[in-house]
Design a protein around this motif. Structure first.
Motif, PDB file in Angstrom:
ATOM      1  N   ASP A  37      -3.628  18.916  -1.829  1.00 46.60           N
ATOM      2  CA  ASP A  37      -2.968  17.843  -1.082  1.00 46.60           C
ATOM      3  C   ASP A  37      -3.488  16.467  -1.505  1.00 46.60           C
ATOM      4  OD1 ASP A  37      -1.505  19.727   0.347  1.00 46.60           O
ATOM      5  OD2 ASP A  37      -3.038  19.888   1.901  1.00 46.60           O
ATOM      6  N   ILE A  38      -2.620  15.681  -2.173  1.00 49.06           N
ATOM      7  CA  ILE A  38      -2.986  14.344  -2.636  1.00 49.06           C
ATOM      8  C   ILE A  38      -2.977  13.398  -1.441  1.00 49.06           C
ATOM      9  CG2 ILE A  38      -2.395  12.446  -4.198  1.00 49.06           C
ATOM     10  CD1 ILE A  38      -3.044  15.017  -5.741  1.00 49.06           C
ATOM     11  N   VAL A  39      -4.088  12.671  -1.268  1.00 52.90           N
ATOM     12  CA  VAL A  39      -4.203  11.760  -0.133  1.00 52.90           C
ATOM     13  C   VAL A  39      -4.346  10.292  -0.556  1.00 52.90           C
ATOM     14  CG1 VAL A  39      -5.160  13.506   1.425  1.00 52.90           C
ATOM     15  CG2 VAL A  39      -6.710  12.129   0.014  1.00 52.90           C
ATOM     16  N   TYR A  40      -4.554  10.040  -1.855  1.00 50.36           N
ATOM     17  CA  TYR A  40      -4.776   8.666  -2.307  1.00 50.36           C
ATOM     18  C   TYR A  40      -4.420   8.542  -3.784  1.00 50.36           C
ATOM     19  CZ  TYR A  40      -7.440   4.382  -3.351  1.00 50.36           C
ATOM     20  OH  TYR A  40      -7.824   3.135  -3.748  1.00 50.36           O
ATOM     21  N   VAL A  41      -3.688   7.494  -4.125  1.00 51.20           N
ATOM     22  CA  VAL A  41      -3.381   7.181  -5.515  1.00 51.20           C
ATOM     23  C   VAL A  41      -3.644   5.702  -5.726  1.00 51.20           C
ATOM     24  CG1 VAL A  41      -1.592   7.056  -7.306  1.00 51.20           C
ATOM     25  CG2 VAL A  41      -1.583   8.956  -5.678  1.00 51.20           C
ATOM     26  N   GLU A  42      -4.418   5.385  -6.754  1.00 52.01           N
ATOM     27  CA  GLU A  42      -4.654   3.990  -7.105  1.00 52.01           C
ATOM     28  C   GLU A  42      -4.307   3.786  -8.579  1.00 52.01           C
ATOM     29  OE1 GLU A  42      -8.155   0.567  -7.063  1.00 52.01           O
ATOM     30  OE2 GLU A  42      -8.727   2.667  -6.957  1.00 52.01           O
ATOM     31  N   ILE A  43      -3.342   2.908  -8.833  1.00 55.58           N
ATOM     32  CA  ILE A  43      -2.996   2.535 -10.203  1.00 55.58           C
ATOM     33  C   ILE A  43      -3.961   1.410 -10.594  1.00 55.58           C
ATOM     34  CG2 ILE A  43      -1.186   1.734 -11.761  1.00 55.58           C
ATOM     35  CD1 ILE A  43      -0.347   4.310 -10.312  1.00 55.58           C
ATOM     36  N   ILE A  44      -4.707   1.590 -11.681  1.00 53.55           N
ATOM     37  CA  ILE A  44      -5.756   0.623 -12.026  1.00 53.55           C
ATOM     38  C   ILE A  44      -5.408  -0.247 -13.234  1.00 53.55           C
ATOM     39  CG2 ILE A  44      -7.596   1.930 -10.913  1.00 53.55           C
ATOM     40  CD1 ILE A  44      -8.389   2.972 -13.691  1.00 53.55           C
ATOM     41  N   ALA A  79       5.768  -1.493 -16.016  1.00 51.25           N
ATOM     42  CA  ALA A  79       5.992  -1.262 -14.580  1.00 51.25           C
ATOM     43  C   ALA A  79       4.925  -0.323 -14.048  1.00 51.25           C
ATOM     44  CB  ALA A  79       7.374  -0.651 -14.340  1.00 51.25           C
ATOM     45  N   ILE A  80       4.597  -0.507 -12.774  1.00 50.42           N
ATOM     46  CA  ILE A  80       3.718   0.434 -12.077  1.00 50.42           C
ATOM     47  C   ILE A  80       4.428   0.870 -10.801  1.00 50.42           C
ATOM     48  CG2 ILE A  80       1.565  -0.450 -13.044  1.00 50.42           C
ATOM     49  CD1 ILE A  80       1.097  -1.919 -10.398  1.00 50.42           C
ATOM     50  N   ASN A  81       4.122   2.066 -10.344  1.00 54.75           N
ATOM     51  CA  ASN A  81       4.769   2.617  -9.160  1.00 54.75           C
ATOM     52  C   ASN A  81       3.925   2.290  -7.927  1.00 54.75           C
ATOM     53  OD1 ASN A  81       6.109   4.079  -7.237  1.00 54.75           O
ATOM     54  ND2 ASN A  81       6.216   5.964  -8.432  1.00 54.75           N
ATOM     55  N   ASP A  82       4.172   1.109  -7.369  1.00 59.14           N
ATOM     56  CA  ASP A  82       3.431   0.655  -6.182  1.00 59.14           C
ATOM     57  C   ASP A  82       3.639   1.562  -4.980  1.00 59.14           C
ATOM     58  OD1 ASP A  82       2.290  -1.640  -7.365  1.00 59.14           O
ATOM     59  OD2 ASP A  82       4.119  -2.793  -7.004  1.00 59.14           O
ATOM     60  N   GLY A  83       4.769   2.261  -4.921  1.00 64.41           N
ATOM     61  CA  GLY A  83       5.083   3.090  -3.768  1.00 64.41           C
ATOM     62  C   GLY A  83       4.144   4.262  -3.559  1.00 64.41           C
ATOM     63  N   ASP A  86       1.411   4.063  -0.702  1.00 63.75           N
ATOM     64  CA  ASP A  86       1.848   4.347   0.665  1.00 63.75           C
ATOM     65  C   ASP A  86       2.286   5.789   0.870  1.00 63.75           C
ATOM     66  OD1 ASP A  86       1.417   1.679   1.429  1.00 63.75           O
ATOM     67  OD2 ASP A  86       3.433   1.101   0.783  1.00 63.75           O
ATOM     68  N   LYS A  87       2.675   6.462  -0.220  1.00 72.49           N
ATOM     69  CA  LYS A  87       3.155   7.843  -0.113  1.00 72.49           C
ATOM     70  C   LYS A  87       2.522   8.702  -1.205  1.00 72.49           C
ATOM     71  CE  LYS A  87       7.445   7.737   2.172  1.00 72.49           C
ATOM     72  NZ  LYS A  87       8.714   8.399   2.168  1.00 72.49           N
ATOM     73  N   PRO A  88       1.195   8.881  -1.178  1.00 72.44           N
ATOM     74  CA  PRO A  88       0.541   9.660  -2.234  1.00 72.44           C
ATOM     75  C   PRO A  88       1.005  11.107  -2.293  1.00 72.44           C
ATOM     76  CG  PRO A  88      -0.991   9.215  -0.433  1.00 72.44           C
ATOM     77  CD  PRO A  88       0.241   8.403  -0.173  1.00 72.44           C
ATOM     78  N   GLU A  89       1.505  11.644  -1.187  1.00 68.33           N
ATOM     79  CA  GLU A  89       1.963  13.036  -1.156  1.00 68.33           C
ATOM     80  C   GLU A  89       3.163  13.255  -2.077  1.00 68.33           C
ATOM     81  OE1 GLU A  89       4.075  10.837   2.195  1.00 68.33           O
ATOM     82  OE2 GLU A  89       2.025  10.885   1.428  1.00 68.33           O
ATOM     83  N   THR A  90       3.814  12.185  -2.511  1.00 73.28           N
ATOM     84  CA  THR A  90       4.925  12.295  -3.456  1.00 73.28           C
ATOM     85  C   THR A  90       4.476  12.984  -4.741  1.00 73.28           C
ATOM     86  OG1 THR A  90       5.833  10.248  -2.551  1.00 73.28           O
ATOM     87  CG2 THR A  90       6.740  10.981  -4.644  1.00 73.28           C
ATOM     88  N   VAL A  91       3.203  12.824  -5.102  1.00 71.30           N
ATOM     89  CA  VAL A  91       2.682  13.478  -6.308  1.00 71.30           C
ATOM     90  C   VAL A  91       2.781  14.994  -6.164  1.00 71.30           C
ATOM     91  CG1 VAL A  91       0.651  13.797  -7.785  1.00 71.30           C
ATOM     92  CG2 VAL A  91       1.168  11.533  -6.854  1.00 71.30           C
ATOM     93  N   ALA A  99       7.152  10.432  -8.438  1.00 70.99           N
ATOM     94  CA  ALA A  99       5.702  10.233  -8.535  1.00 70.99           C
ATOM     95  C   ALA A  99       5.260   9.724  -9.907  1.00 70.99           C
ATOM     96  CB  ALA A  99       4.954  11.510  -8.177  1.00 70.99           C
ATOM     97  N   TRP A 100       6.192   9.164 -10.714  1.00 70.12           N
ATOM     98  CA  TRP A 100       5.750   8.532 -11.953  1.00 70.12           C
ATOM     99  C   TRP A 100       4.731   7.453 -11.587  1.00 70.12           C
ATOM    100  CZ3 TRP A 100       6.416   3.304 -12.834  1.00 70.12           C
ATOM    101  CH2 TRP A 100       7.313   2.640 -11.990  1.00 70.12           C
ATOM    102  N   MET A 101       3.815   7.167 -12.475  1.00 66.24           N
ATOM    103  CA  MET A 101       2.752   6.218 -12.159  1.00 66.24           C
ATOM    104  C   MET A 101       2.853   4.903 -12.919  1.00 66.24           C
ATOM    105  SD  MET A 101      -0.413   8.829 -11.715  1.00 66.24           S
ATOM    106  CE  MET A 101      -0.282  10.103 -10.476  1.00 66.24           C
TER     107      MET A 101
END
Length: 130
Positions: A37-44, A79-83, A86-91, A99-101
């Motif tokens: 279960d993905i709970v956090y995604v950070e694009i760096i 482009a980065i997927n800012d969404g 807010d919705k890490p479960e999309t991964v 869930a593209w990043m």
């Protein structure tokens, strides 16, 4: 496990979909399944930034582990997927779609030749499960 035939794959479980000169990047169904279960995604990385193949572009955290996401190809971030913040479960639910990043303008298309196709990636995943 889903492994779309139109993508290229890395041994770190990233995928890239190439449309013209743009590569869209994310993590595979296998990767999200292993993380759980993905709970956090950070694009760096940021739009306009030059990135190199193998460089880190994101961090994904689950209830089990954290993992870096690496660039399968070099390019300039378009482009980065800012969404995903807010919705890490999309991964977990749509790893090859919503869930593209990161999207990049490819600077070294020849790097794609060093990545695995769907059949090679499927074999690679099966070998790791034994």
């Amino acid at each position: 496990m889903k492994i779309p035939g139109d993508l290229k794959y890395t041994k770190n479980d990233e995928w890239v979909r190439v449309e013209g000169s743009v590569g869209t990047i994310g993590i595979t169904d296998y990767a999200q399944d292993q993380l759980s279960d993905i709970v956090y995604v950070e694009i760096i990385v940021a739009e306009g930034e030059s990135v190199s193949q193998g460089g880190s572009c994101a961090t994904v955290e689950s209830v089990k582990a954290a993992a870096d996401v690496y660039m399968p190809v070099s390019g300039t971030v378009s482009a980065i997927n800012d969404g995903l913040a807010d919705k890490p479960e999309t991964v977990n639910t749509d790893p090859f779609g919503d869930a593209w990043m990161v999207k990049v303008e490819l600077t070294s298309p020849g790097e794609l030749d060093g990545l695995m196709d769907a059949a090679e990636y499927e074999s690679f995943c099966q070998e790791r499960e034994h």
